[in-house]
Design an enzyme around this catalytic site. Structure first.
Site, PDB file in Angstrom:
ATOM      1  CB  SER A   1       6.457  -0.743 -23.982  1.00  0.00           C
ATOM      2  OG  SER A   1       6.618   0.303 -24.065  1.00  0.00           O
TER       3      SER A   1
ATOM      4  CE  LYS B   1       5.590   3.005 -27.067  1.00  0.00           C
ATOM      5  NZ  LYS B   1       6.510   2.939 -25.005  1.00  0.00           N
TER       6      LYS B   1
ATOM      7  CB  SER C   1       7.844   1.632 -21.640  1.00  0.00           C
ATOM      8  OG  SER C   1       7.570   0.324 -21.868  1.00  0.00           O
TER       9      SER C   1
END
Lengths: 95, 497
Positions: B159, B78, B183
């Protein structure tokens, strides 16, 4: 509780964010929708409840006051928008 | 080529160690897959050359019979984890072009274990969102489409939406994510993959761009529970550079993973059966309860009375911490600077131009709840609520070993839905924020497809530092649910070939 346009402007100033006059109504409305949700917490009596600030129960550790690294000024300033001789450069702050 | 992509992380690891396949072959297959699925916008940066070099080095170690627990496994990270020499953006204009000169502890652990970096995945800006539509680099598209509206693009969740989409679309074997209020788990549920949010403190936060420091926790996203457990094992460590890092040693998660849940007590909290829970999700939850019952678990109905207050508590705490953490973006030391003659104007213009709408909204909210005269009413109150929520869970865990709940209210929504209604978007997190506020480990496991053909997951919560029970119950759900569906996109590509 809810906020008005003036409070929204004060908050924006504190946060160093500019809200244009065009956006102001929407910003205030959206913030108030969320703040209205917060007010649900008023239903709960928390007078005798301690605030929880540490969820793992681990005590924060202290490290010895020793120099363990350093000497890489170039790395630290490598992403800076403006640098001069190893210093961060900003607009003049003292007249 | 697809043979490589079909391997789970565990299978690939075994075949790499047996020298049956090479990391170079595996990495090449994934890099071409990334290219073939570029339209999903799952990656912000693809580290092609670094990946090929890393794969060659892993192959050399494997040839000598050496290597770590992820030797030669190519993964995605990420774009919230700082990676030395590789652009790290948090999907914000503020950090566009930012190149860290250091490596986050979690990613250091991964490279030390032999993993190979494929690239940095897209996310909601500064990890604030549940749809991955707030990224400066554009929305991420889910590789899943519904059967009733197959022309409509769906969100992968957020997210960690880029990581979820990449794992689901098979453009990464596995990926790292971060979870502040859901997330990792919500995008895992929406994308038909497994995601684990470990106990707060398990994975070091050092080098992860901060959102809400008392909630942020890194974790794995993968195709199977076993794969996620292997990745988590490599990510977790005690780190003196993170003052909240836990010294408790992570047990070997694979030891008990296939152990039966017979004799375990599984709690089902009545308060999660909220009015807005669609009947379909409620039934899927019931199926999950039946699966665990049929495997010999004792189902215990429990009460977590303060559950309905978790969401407002979260949306006070998280923006408060975010407004403090994001004060560092001032255009002085790194990131965007909009030049002005006057320093206050420079701060204001930089922050106004550099942050997106949702980030600004949360900074304003955080500024409000921390401001003089409102601090006691909001922030202090929320910290007290956090204690009550913990008390609820402590009482429940006196009676049960783990808790089973839905991960999300429903399956994935369309890109653009909930966009103009932040509150509706925040409600996405209703089942995931309680574990975040209390620090508990939790997993989302895909169990079925909805009527319209989209995946839905269930969530298992465990006691603090008891990831073992979480993966054991998660693995049981996975085994009994036999979720084998593949994304519309994967099916489509396989058909074309």
């Amino acid at each position: 509780m809810s906020i008005d346009k003036l409070t929204a402007k004060t908050l924006a100033n504190l946060a160093r964010i500019k809200i244009s006059e065009d956006e102001l109504d929407d910003v205030v409305e959206n913030l108030n929708t969320i703040i209205l949700m917060f007010n649900k917490l008023d239903e709960v009596d928390t007078l005798r409840v301690e605030p929880l600030t540490n969820i793992t129960g681990n005590f924060l550790s202290q490290s010895d006051d020793l120099i363990i690294d350093g000497g890489y000024q170039n790395q630290i300033t490598s992403n800076a928008p403006k640098v001069d001789r190893g210093f961060f450069v900003v607009p003049r702050v003292i007249d | 080529m697809n043979d490589f992509l079909d391997l789970s992380l565990a299978e690939a690891r075994a075949r790499l160690a047996a020298r049956d396949i090479s990391s170079t072959e595996l990495t090449k297959a994934y890099l071409s897959r990334i290219e073939a699925t570029a339209n999903l916008n799952a990656y912000i940066t693809i580290t092609h050359d670094q990946a090929m070099l890393g794969a060659a080095q892993a192959d050399a170690r494997l040839a000598k019979g050496k290597g770590g627990i992820l030797e030669g496994i190519c993964i995605a990270v990420k774009d919230l984890f700082c990676t030395n020499g590789v652009q790290t953006t948090a999907a914000s204009r503020m950090l566009d072009g930012f190149i860290p000169t250091y490596e986050s502890t979690v990613t250091s652990n991964l490279w030390n274990a032999g993993a190979v970096l494929l690239g940095k995945t897209n996310l909601d800006e500064f990890a604030m969102g549940s749809s991955n539509t707030t990224s400066y680099y554009g929305a991420v598209e889910s590789p899943w489409r519904s059967t009733d509206a197959s022309d409509k693009k769906r969100v992968p969740g957020g997210s960690s939406g880029g990581s979820a989409a990449a794992v689901a679309a098979r453009s990464a074997i596995a990926a790292t994510g971060t979870d502040t209020g859901g997330s990792i788990r919500q995008p895992a549920s929406f994308s038909g993959i497994v995601g684990i949010k470990p106990t707060y403190g398990r994975c070091s936060r050092w080098g992860i761009i901060a959102f809400a420091s008392s909630l942020d926790q890194a974790g794995p996203m993968a195709r199977t529970v076993e794969d996620a457990a292997i990745l988590l094992q490599a990510m977790a460590s005690y780190d003196p550079k993170d003052s909240t890092s836990a010294k408790t040693t992570m047990p070997n998660l694979l030891v008990d993973i296939n152990k039966s849940v017979k004799g375990m007590s599984i709690g089902v909290p009545i308060e999660y059966r909220i009015d807005s829970l669609p009947e379909e999700t409620s039934k899927i939850w019931d199926h999950g309860i039946d699966y665990l019952k049929s495997e010999g678990a004792d189902i215990v109905h429990i009460s977590l009375p303060h559950t309905k207050y978790a969401l407002p508590t979260y949306y006070i705490i998280a923006p408060a911490e975010a407004s403090s953490n994001l004060a560092r973006y001032d255009g002085v030391r790194y990131g965007l600077r909009i030049n002005e003659q006057n320093i206050t104007d420079m701060y204001t213009h930089t922050r106004t131009e550099g942050f997106g709408e949702e980030v600004k909204r949360r900074i304003l909210l955080g500024t409000y709840v921390l401001s003089s005269g409102y601090y006691d009413a909001y922030y202090l109150k929320a910290q007290k609520m956090r204690n009550l929520l913990r008390h609820d869970f402590n009482q429940a865990f006196d009676k049960v070993d783990a808790i089973l709940t839905p991960t999300t209210l429903s399956d994935a929504f369309e890109i653009g839905d909930n966009k103009d209604d932040p509150l509706k978007m925040y409600l996405q997190d209703v089942f995931t924020v309680p574990a975040s506020l209390v620090g508990l480990p939790s997993i989302s496991v895909p169990v079925t497809l909805s009527k319209r053909g989209l995946p839905i997951g269930l969530q298992v919560l465990g006691r603090m530092f008891d990831e073992n029970s979480v993966v054991r119950v998660g693995r049981t759900l996975e085994r009994t649910a036999e979720f084998k569906a593949m994304t519309t996109l994967v099916n489509g590509i396989l058909k074309d070939e």
